[in-house]
Design an enzyme around this catalytic site. Structure first.
Site, PDB file in Angstrom:
ATOM      1  CB  SER A   1     -38.279  60.633  15.812  1.00  0.00           C
ATOM      2  OG  SER A   1     -38.544  61.846  16.501  1.00  0.00           O
TER       3      SER A   1
ATOM      4  CB  THR B   1     -26.379  15.498  30.351  1.00  0.00           C
ATOM      5  OG1 THR B   1     -26.016  14.121  30.292  1.00  0.00           O
ATOM      6  CG2 THR B   1     -26.856  15.817  31.778  1.00  0.00           C
ATOM      7  CG  HIS B   2     -23.817  15.301  26.645  1.00  0.00           C
ATOM      8  ND1 HIS B   2     -22.762  16.131  26.333  1.00  0.00           N
ATOM      9  CD2 HIS B   2     -23.606  14.905  27.929  1.00  0.00           C
ATOM     10  CE1 HIS B   2     -21.942  16.226  27.369  1.00  0.00           C
ATOM     11  NE2 HIS B   2     -22.435  15.505  28.359  1.00  0.00           N
TER      12      HIS B   2
ATOM     13  CB  SER C   1     -49.258  21.771   7.003  1.00  0.00           C
ATOM     14  OG  SER C   1     -48.936  21.642   5.630  1.00  0.00           O
TER      15      SER C   1
ATOM     16  CE  LYS D   1     -46.141  19.356   9.763  1.00  0.00           C
ATOM     17  NZ  LYS D   1     -44.739  19.036   9.644  1.00  0.00           N
TER      18      LYS D   1
ATOM     19  CG  ASN E   1     -46.742  22.494  11.798  1.00  0.00           C
ATOM     20  OD1 ASN E   1     -46.402  21.317  11.911  1.00  0.00           O
ATOM     21  ND2 ASN E   1     -47.032  23.059  10.644  1.00  0.00           N
TER      22      ASN E   1
ATOM     23  CD  GLU F   1     -42.114  25.497  14.676  1.00  0.00           C
ATOM     24  OE1 GLU F   1     -41.307  25.067  13.845  1.00  0.00           O
ATOM     25  OE2 GLU F   1     -43.346  25.447  14.510  1.00  0.00           O
TER      26      GLU F   1
ATOM     27  CE1 TYR G   1     -30.700  63.650  21.314  1.00  0.00           C
ATOM     28  CE2 TYR G   1     -30.011  65.197  19.602  1.00  0.00           C
ATOM     29  CZ  TYR G   1     -30.824  64.165  20.040  1.00  0.00           C
ATOM     30  OH  TYR G   1     -31.768  63.637  19.180  1.00  0.00           O
TER      31      TYR G   1
ATOM     32  CD  GLN H   1     -35.138  61.241  15.507  1.00  0.00           C
ATOM     33  OE1 GLN H   1     -35.304  62.356  15.974  1.00  0.00           O
ATOM     34  NE2 GLN H   1     -35.221  60.996  14.209  1.00  0.00           N
TER      35      GLN H   1
HETATM   36  N1  ARG Z   1     -36.533  63.406  18.244  1.00  0.00           N
HETATM   37  C1  ARG Z   1     -35.335  63.657  18.960  1.00  0.00           C
HETATM   38  C2  ARG Z   1     -34.795  62.354  19.558  1.00  0.00           C
HETATM   39  O1  ARG Z   1     -35.501  61.426  19.590  1.00  0.00           O
HETATM   40  C3  ARG Z   1     -35.588  64.620  20.068  1.00  0.00           C
HETATM   41  C4  ARG Z   1     -34.419  65.421  20.462  1.00  0.00           C
HETATM   42  C5  ARG Z   1     -34.016  66.298  19.348  1.00  0.00           C
HETATM   43  N2  ARG Z   1     -33.053  67.260  19.745  1.00  0.00           N
HETATM   44  C6  ARG Z   1     -32.429  68.002  18.863  1.00  0.00           C
HETATM   45  N3  ARG Z   1     -31.581  68.874  19.305  1.00  0.00           N
HETATM   46  N4  ARG Z   1     -32.631  67.892  17.585  1.00  0.00           N
HETATM   47  O2  ARG Z   1     -33.680  62.267  19.967  1.00  0.00           O
END
Ligand code: ARG
Length: 479
Positions: free
Chosen positions: A37, A169-170, A291, A297, A299, A304, A331, A336
């Site tokens: 992560s 309205t509408h 464009s 144009k 835009n 948007e 957990y 993650q």
């Molecule tokens: N990177 C993990 C998360 O975002 C951190 C916690 C990880 N904990 C574990 N027991 N592997 O959730």
């Protein structure tokens, strides 16, 4: 200060220390990339360091680690902070996440004290703490930006408090309203968005740390102290809940979705207001694009894009809800996946608000076109019905009479205010010269003079009410 460091000589050493003692072969390269992560949670690095410093101070005060350890940890973390800020910190995929990256560097810098930091803590309560700290400060920024956007819209309302435009309205012309009143409708929406953000902030702002992996810890910790140091309003009272729920992330993405829904409604209006068929407003050129094939144009790309981005934030909400559903205590690694949707919602809402704060200040209503459009479609028909009703005709009967008046005007191709008095009197003898006062756009607006009504006088009341609220929010800005 240290310049670039190199802890990649043995990249897996720290990780080995972190958890791989019982494993006989290293994690497959692909699995490492799949489960990491750090590529996205490194943005919580400062929150991670803040959380660790508070944890370490608490451990020292409870005599779990020594004052010397605490000093070392502070010194090491200071350096890491600087390395990260200077872009010199080397993030390593092998170290999975922000927590292990920071901890490994700390240990490299200060030795054993770095290894003691994790006493009485788990990455499970650590990550829950980090994301709450991180989100808390982003929520504060979003609240401030919403307030800023409100101020811009109130300034427009003040400038255009008497600018008449058709209310729909509408998508059919219904009754005249003022452009200022229309702007203030969005000020109300964004105020509820602020309230929602402020409300969910209270639930974000509670401390999970101390829950450790899931059951609490055997060390004599002082969670109230950690909470105080980090500015949390309270300590989460159940360790299993503390490490495993992300309901606050659901609340945030839900509130963020509503911000975007409101922005998206405004965007839709800006888009059609800009269309040649309406020509209600001009947007500053820097918020529009041309464009590549049609040279004429201009835009409305920013509205948007915002309308489109509302979809992705709603997607972030759906991701969060679906992620939580069916997760057993406590957990699970699934959690993650909470980060990217929350981060994406933060980034999208902030970018969008930034654009709208600037763009809405530059919106120029085309008063003549708005007035012309308000005149088409018999917008004062209700006023005529109300006029007859005030003179004793039951409302349903008035409604019917006016329907026939409208049909005549429509056949003539004129407005009802353009029909001669004798002809109007043919529909009801209650009609006299004073009818023309209510048939004008200004008469129609001025008549809706009560709290929440569109009368210019009311718009000005609302403008001063808002200005007072703004100055109470931010007394410094007054000076
Ligand atoms: N990177 C993990 C998360 O975002 C951190 C916690 C990880 N904990 C574990 N027991 N592997 O959730």
């Amino acid at each position: 200060m240290t310049t670039e460091h190199n802890n990649s000589a043995d990249p897996l050493h720290a990780k080995k220390e972190a958890w791989s003692g019982r494993f006989s072969e290293p994690v497959a390269e692909f699995v490492l990339r799949y489960t990491q992560s750090v590529s996205f949670d490194k943005r919580m690095a400062m929150a991670d360091i803040d959380g660790s410093l508070a944890h370490a101070a608490m451990l020292a005060s409870c005599k779990v680690i020594s004052e010397q350890d605490l000093d070392d940890i502070r010194r090491g973390m200071e350096q890491i902070r600087n390395e990260i800020k200077a872009g010199k910190f080397i993030w390593q995929l092998e170290l999975e996440d922000v927590h292990l990256n920071v901890e490994a560097r700390l240990t490299q810098l200060i030795g054993d004290a770095g290894k003691r930091l994790h006493t009485g803590r788990s990455r499970n309560d650590q990550v829950a703490t980090d994301i709450r700290l991180y989100l808390r400060s982003e929520v504060d920024e979003i609240i401030a930006m919403l307030g800023h956007l409100q101020e811009v819209l109130v300034a427009q309302a003040e400038k255009e408090y008497a600018t008449v435009m058709p209310g729909f309205t509408h998508m059919q012309v219904a009754q005249p309203v003022t452009f200022g009143h229309h702007m203030l409708a969005y000020v109300e929406m964004f105020d509820r968005d602020r309230e929602r953000m402020a409300d969910l902030r209270r639930r974000v702002n509670r401390l999970p740390l101390g829950a450790a992996a899931l059951a609490g810890t055997t060390y004599p910790i002082d969670r109230e102290m950690t909470a105080r140091l980090l500015g949390f309003e309270g300590v989460m009272q159940n360790s299993l809940d503390a490490v495993s729920d992300r309901d606050f992330g659901i609340e945030f993405t839900a509130a963020a979705s509503l911000v975007m829904v409101h922005i998206s409604r405004l965007s839709e209006e800006l888009v059609y207001w800009m269309s040649q068929r309406f020509s209600f407003i001009k947007l500053p050129d820097r918020f529009t694009t041309g464009s590549s094939i049609m040279p004429q144009k201009k835009n409305p790309d920013v509205p948007e894009t915002a309308r489109g981005k509302a979809a992705r934030v709603t997607g972030d909400l759906i991701t969060m809800v679906t992620l939580m559903k069916g997760l057993p205590l406590a957990y699970n690694k699934d959690l993650q996946e909470d980060k990217e949707p929350v981060f994406d919602a933060i980034d999208t809402v902030k970018d969008t608000l930034r654009a709208f704060i600037e763009m809405m200040a530059g919106v120029e209503p085309n008063r003549e076109e708005l007035r012309k459009a308000a005149l088409a479609g018999f917008p004062t028909a209700t006023d005529l019905a109300d006029y007859l009703t005030r003179k004793g005709v039951p409302f349903r009967t008035s409604h019917d009479i006016v329907g026939r008046v409208v049909r005549l005007a429509s056949e003539r191709g004129c407005d009802i205010a353009e029909l001669p008095l004798e002809e109007l009197q043919g529909f009801s003898d209650k009609i006299s010269e004073d009818v023309y006062g209510v048939l004008t756009l200004e008469g129609s607006l001025a008549a809706r003079n009560h709290v929440g009504g569109t009368a210019p006088e009311q718009v000005l009341h609302q403008v001063s009410r808002w200005k007072k609220i703004f100055s109470e929010r931010n007394p410094a800005a007054q000076a």
